[in-house]
Design a protein around this motif. Structure first.
Motif, PDB file in Angstrom:
ATOM      1  N   PHE A 111       0.852  -0.926   0.146  1.00 11.80           N
ATOM      2  CA  PHE A 111      -0.007  -0.127   0.187  1.00 11.80           C
ATOM      3  C   PHE A 111       0.996   1.270   0.112  1.00 11.80           C
ATOM      4  N   PRO A 112       1.055   1.767  -1.259  1.00  7.99           N
ATOM      5  CA  PRO A 112       1.969   2.966  -1.283  1.00  7.99           C
ATOM      6  C   PRO A 112       1.478   4.039  -0.349  1.00  7.99           C
ATOM      7  N   ARG A 113       2.383   4.749   0.393  1.00  9.58           N
ATOM      8  CA  ARG A 113       2.262   6.178   1.105  1.00  9.58           C
ATOM      9  C   ARG A 113       3.134   6.991   0.980  1.00  9.58           C
ATOM     10  N   SER A 114       2.796   8.351   1.119  1.00  7.90           N
ATOM     11  CA  SER A 114       3.817   9.234   0.860  1.00  7.90           C
ATOM     12  C   SER A 114       5.025   9.334   2.042  1.00  7.90           C
ATOM     13  N   GLU A 115       4.823   8.388   3.102  1.00  7.84           N
ATOM     14  CA  GLU A 115       5.862   8.229   4.095  1.00  7.84           C
ATOM     15  C   GLU A 115       6.785   7.291   3.668  1.00  7.84           C
ATOM     16  N   GLY A 116       6.256   6.516   2.763  1.00  3.01           N
ATOM     17  CA  GLY A 116       7.112   5.195   2.544  1.00  3.01           C
ATOM     18  C   GLY A 116       6.162   4.131   2.471  1.00  3.01           C
ATOM     19  N   PRO A 117       6.470   2.932   1.994  1.00  2.00           N
ATOM     20  CA  PRO A 117       5.598   1.770   1.696  1.00  2.00           C
ATOM     21  C   PRO A 117       4.927   1.376   3.100  1.00  2.00           C
ATOM     22  N   ARG A 118       3.662   0.725   2.863  1.00  2.00           N
ATOM     23  CA  ARG A 118       3.156  -0.193   3.971  1.00  2.00           C
ATOM     24  C   ARG A 118       3.031  -1.148   3.245  1.00  2.00           C
ATOM     25  N   PHE A 119       3.368  -2.375   4.154  1.00  2.77           N
ATOM     26  CA  PHE A 119       3.247  -3.672   3.657  1.00  2.77           C
ATOM     27  C   PHE A 119       2.188  -4.503   4.770  1.00  2.77           C
TER      28      PHE A 119
END
Length: 157
Positions: A111-119
């Protein structure tokens, strides 16, 4: 390819999957919410906590507050890695267009996020979330350290 009875998962190479992730700095001072899983999931998370490495992607472990076997943390800023074990299965896991990658025997949904990827782990009980900093926006190697512990502490769905 259908990986589960629940939903199909689009499998892409790690590079292609992570290329979709955004890039910006993460907030190293953010509080980490501790999940509240049922007792059986909590026990698996406590087992996982004991199996987690001291170092991930060159980052040393320093757990967040409040202290809990359901959370762990490595690194800071753009190199931060936060693990939460026993999270609920979110609605976003039902998206048939979700991007996923298998690393060391564990399926992860990106799940892409501006803060870095979420897996989030797929097909494992309990569900595990990794929030990573922007340093890992295009690098799935951060997931390598979690394969053996996740497989040992959790069960396949």
């Amino acid at each position: 390819m259908t990986l589960s009875r629940r939903r199909p998962l689009l499998v892409l190479s790690a590079v292609a999957v992570l290329a979709a992730a955004g890039c910006s700095s993460s907030d190293a001072t953010a509080k980490v919410a501790v999940p509240s899983p049922p007792a059986q999931e909590r026990a698996a998370c406590e087992t996982l906590d004991k199996l987690l490495p001291d170092t991930v992607a060159g980052q040393k472990r320093h757990d967040p507050a409040p202290d809990s076997p359901l959370t762990a943390r490595w690194g800071d800023g753009d190199a931060e890695i936060v693990l939460r074990c026993g999270i609920p299965r979110g609605e976003e896991m039902n998206d048939p267009k979700s991007n996923g990658v298998q690393v060391n025997g564990v399926w992860w949904v990106l799940f892409p996020r501006s803060e870095g990827p979420r897996f989030v782990t797929a097909y494992r009980d309990p569900y595990i979330e990794l929030l990573t900093g922007t340093r890992y926006a295009h690098d799935a190697s951060v997931l390598q350290a979690f394969g053996a512990p996740v497989l040992k502490a959790t069960k396949s769905l």
